[in-house]
Scaffold this active site. Sequence first.
Site, PDB file in Angstrom:
ATOM      1  N   TYR A  90      35.248  24.614  10.988  1.00  9.57           N
ATOM      2  CA  TYR A  90      35.728  24.044   9.720  1.00  9.57           C
ATOM      3  C   TYR A  90      36.507  25.022   8.843  1.00  9.57           C
ATOM      4  O   TYR A  90      37.198  24.592   7.913  1.00  9.57           O
ATOM      5  CB  TYR A  90      34.554  23.518   8.868  1.00  9.57           C
ATOM      6  CG  TYR A  90      33.760  22.375   9.447  1.00  9.57           C
ATOM      7  CD1 TYR A  90      34.221  21.639  10.530  1.00  9.57           C
ATOM      8  CD2 TYR A  90      32.535  22.023   8.885  1.00  9.57           C
ATOM      9  CE1 TYR A  90      33.469  20.598  11.038  1.00  9.57           C
ATOM     10  CE2 TYR A  90      31.785  20.978   9.395  1.00  9.57           C
ATOM     11  CZ  TYR A  90      32.259  20.275  10.481  1.00  9.57           C
ATOM     12  OH  TYR A  90      31.516  19.243  10.984  1.00  9.57           O
ATOM     13  N   LYS A 147      27.647  25.275  13.276  1.00 13.65           N
ATOM     14  CA  LYS A 147      27.741  24.683  14.622  1.00 13.65           C
ATOM     15  C   LYS A 147      28.562  25.548  15.568  1.00 13.65           C
ATOM     16  O   LYS A 147      29.516  26.204  15.144  1.00 13.65           O
ATOM     17  CB  LYS A 147      28.382  23.290  14.542  1.00 13.65           C
ATOM     18  CG  LYS A 147      27.778  22.412  13.460  1.00 13.65           C
ATOM     19  CD  LYS A 147      28.311  20.991  13.462  1.00 13.65           C
ATOM     20  CE  LYS A 147      27.902  20.271  12.200  1.00 13.65           C
ATOM     21  NZ  LYS A 147      28.803  20.452  11.078  1.00 13.65           N
ATOM     22  N   HIS A 155      28.101  21.716  18.596  1.00 15.55           N
ATOM     23  CA  HIS A 155      28.959  20.798  17.828  1.00 15.55           C
ATOM     24  C   HIS A 155      29.294  19.511  18.608  1.00 15.55           C
ATOM     25  O   HIS A 155      29.211  18.407  18.064  1.00 15.55           O
ATOM     26  CB  HIS A 155      30.244  21.523  17.434  1.00 15.55           C
ATOM     27  CG  HIS A 155      30.937  20.926  16.246  1.00 15.55           C
ATOM     28  ND1 HIS A 155      31.677  21.677  15.371  1.00 15.55           N
ATOM     29  CD2 HIS A 155      31.019  19.657  15.791  1.00 15.55           C
ATOM     30  CE1 HIS A 155      32.169  20.890  14.424  1.00 15.55           C
ATOM     31  NE2 HIS A 155      31.787  19.666  14.664  1.00 15.55           N
TER      32      HIS A 155
HETATM   33  P1  NAP Z   1      32.146  11.045   4.299  1.00 14.19           P
HETATM   34  O1  NAP Z   1      31.186  11.969   3.639  1.00 14.19           O
HETATM   35  O2  NAP Z   1      31.684   9.732   4.798  1.00 14.19           O
HETATM   36  O3  NAP Z   1      33.369  10.738   3.373  1.00 14.19           O
HETATM   37  C1  NAP Z   1      34.026  11.719   2.649  1.00 14.19           C
HETATM   38  C2  NAP Z   1      35.148  11.035   1.877  1.00 14.19           C
HETATM   39  O4  NAP Z   1      34.604  10.078   0.976  1.00 14.19           O
HETATM   40  C3  NAP Z   1      35.938  12.024   1.052  1.00 14.19           C
HETATM   41  O5  NAP Z   1      37.309  11.656   1.156  1.00 14.19           O
HETATM   42  C4  NAP Z   1      35.439  11.795  -0.380  1.00 14.19           C
HETATM   43  O6  NAP Z   1      36.476  11.988  -1.297  1.00 14.19           O
HETATM   44  C5  NAP Z   1      34.999  10.340  -0.363  1.00 14.19           C
HETATM   45  N1  NAP Z   1      33.811  10.116  -1.206  1.00 14.19           N
HETATM   46  C6  NAP Z   1      32.705  10.879  -1.323  1.00 14.19           C
HETATM   47  N2  NAP Z   1      31.807  10.332  -2.161  1.00 14.19           N
HETATM   48  C7  NAP Z   1      32.375   9.172  -2.602  1.00 14.19           C
HETATM   49  C8  NAP Z   1      31.938   8.155  -3.476  1.00 14.19           C
HETATM   50  N3  NAP Z   1      30.758   8.216  -4.086  1.00 14.19           N
HETATM   51  N4  NAP Z   1      32.776   7.114  -3.704  1.00 14.19           N
HETATM   52  C9  NAP Z   1      33.987   7.032  -3.082  1.00 14.19           C
HETATM   53  N5  NAP Z   1      34.462   7.968  -2.226  1.00 14.19           N
HETATM   54  C10 NAP Z   1      33.646   9.029  -1.976  1.00 14.19           C
HETATM   55  O7  NAP Z   1      32.842  11.756   5.565  1.00 14.19           O
HETATM   56  P2  NAP Z   1      32.879  13.153   6.315  1.00 14.19           P
HETATM   57  O8  NAP Z   1      33.472  14.204   5.450  1.00 14.19           O
HETATM   58  O9  NAP Z   1      33.490  12.858   7.646  1.00 14.19           O
HETATM   59  O10 NAP Z   1      31.339  13.479   6.590  1.00 14.19           O
HETATM   60  C11 NAP Z   1      30.567  14.346   5.798  1.00 14.19           C
HETATM   61  C12 NAP Z   1      30.323  15.676   6.487  1.00 14.19           C
HETATM   62  O11 NAP Z   1      29.751  15.470   7.776  1.00 14.19           O
HETATM   63  C13 NAP Z   1      31.569  16.530   6.782  1.00 14.19           C
HETATM   64  O12 NAP Z   1      32.072  17.177   5.632  1.00 14.19           O
HETATM   65  C14 NAP Z   1      31.006  17.485   7.826  1.00 14.19           C
HETATM   66  O13 NAP Z   1      30.230  18.515   7.221  1.00 14.19           O
HETATM   67  C15 NAP Z   1      30.111  16.552   8.632  1.00 14.19           C
HETATM   68  N6  NAP Z   1      30.799  16.035   9.848  1.00 14.19           N
HETATM   69  C16 NAP Z   1      30.310  16.437  11.060  1.00 14.19           C
HETATM   70  C17 NAP Z   1      30.941  16.018  12.233  1.00 14.19           C
HETATM   71  C18 NAP Z   1      30.385  16.469  13.556  1.00 14.19           C
HETATM   72  O14 NAP Z   1      31.072  16.333  14.587  1.00 14.19           O
HETATM   73  N7  NAP Z   1      29.167  16.990  13.590  1.00 14.19           N
HETATM   74  C19 NAP Z   1      32.067  15.174  12.191  1.00 14.19           C
HETATM   75  C20 NAP Z   1      32.525  14.766  10.943  1.00 14.19           C
HETATM   76  C21 NAP Z   1      31.879  15.195   9.777  1.00 14.19           C
HETATM   77  P3  NAP Z   1      36.345  12.966  -2.601  1.00 14.19           P
HETATM   78  O15 NAP Z   1      36.064  14.342  -2.080  1.00 14.19           O
HETATM   79  O16 NAP Z   1      37.664  12.828  -3.254  1.00 14.19           O
HETATM   80  O17 NAP Z   1      35.216  12.394  -3.411  1.00 14.19           O
END
Ligand code: NAP
Length: 324
Positions: free
Chosen positions: A59, A89, A122
């Site tokens: 990341y 990871k 990961h």
């Molecule tokens: P997420 O948390 O589902 O969505 C993040 C998005 O939603 C951002 O654009 C954020 O924008 C917006 N958001 C956050 N809170 C909100 C709310 N209350 N209302 C409206 N919009 C909102 O998606 P993600 O980033 O994919 O998942 C979270 C974390 O999981 C990642 O950062 C990472 O650490 C981990 N991850 C792991 C893997 C893996 O392969 N293990 C894959 C993907 C992700 P703003 O910042 O503008 O609020």
Amino acid sequence: MGSTSFGIPEHRFGSNGEKMPVLGFGTTVFPPVGAEATKMAILQLIKLGYRHFDTAAKYGSEQPLGEAIQEALSIGLIQSRDELFITTKLWCGDAHGDLVVPALKRSLQNLKLEYLDLFLIHWPVSCKPGTYEFPIKEENFLPMDFNSIWAAMEERQRLNLTKSIGVSNFSCKKLTDILAIANIPPAVNQVEMNPMWQQKKLREFCRANGIFLTAYSPLGANGTFWGSDRVLECEVLKEIAKAKGKTAAQVSLRWIYEQGVGVIVKSFNGERMKQNLGIFDWSLDEDELKKIDELAQSGGVTGVAYTSKCGPFRTVEDIWDGEM
Ligand code: NAP
């Protein structure tokens, strides 16, 4: 279940009873905002009460997270590193038995930490040693040697470089393979999960085998290149949110929590950071749970995105063994 001093419930796991705040903060930032902005956002999150942070070698957020932790300690936001739960990871290019140790040491150096709380594989694939490209080139894919990698992961836990070890993006079949050879079973499997991709089979498997499931992309990763607005724009979630005076995002996070699953959510917006914490003093009723349970499932955002849109893996089947 205990809770942090800010009221976030903690899941206990492992033979030493490690405590993981069930709401964690994800640090994949899209579009990228730079190291300083990432560090400042993490400091704000610590002030608000977040204690669990999720990063990865891939990341680029290990260093700003490490700097934020140092600063949080120096200005007294936290008294000790032990107050935090830090996950990172192992990237596919380091997913080789002899590269696990150097990779973990590099991550610890980036994070300026002596130990991790959780170290995850990961993805269940390897690529050419030392390659970090994304997407992964077709010719650089290699089958993963679970035996040597998991043995190295177990050794790291024994040496106290990480309190717990686990996996990410592992199907039931791949978990079965790991469990068959493990002396220390994976504590956690981190996968995509939200009301539109409920992972019922995997949830059941993990519960039966004592593996704590944590949900990434809990809001469908709206606004990122791998996600969509289908969770936040889901009519059923919006209706429930309206009736309860909450947001669709809070309903989604609360639903995941009520399934006994951990949540990793990302927001760099001050209001939304606070909003996402507000899920522990109310609950969904039976009728609401039933409506969410019946939502049409439309395929994992990331499973599909990482394979079709970004193409780092050859096929969805490579990862999910037909369980998508
Ligand atoms: P997420 O948390 O589902 O969505 C993040 C998005 O939603 C951002 O654009 C954020 O924008 C917006 N958001 C956050 N809170 C909100 C709310 N209350 N209302 C409206 N919009 C909102 O998606 P993600 O980033 O994919 O998942 C979270 C974390 O999981 C990642 O950062 C990472 O650490 C981990 N991850 C792991 C893997 C893996 O392969 N293990 C894959 C993907 C992700 P703003 O910042 O503008 O609020």
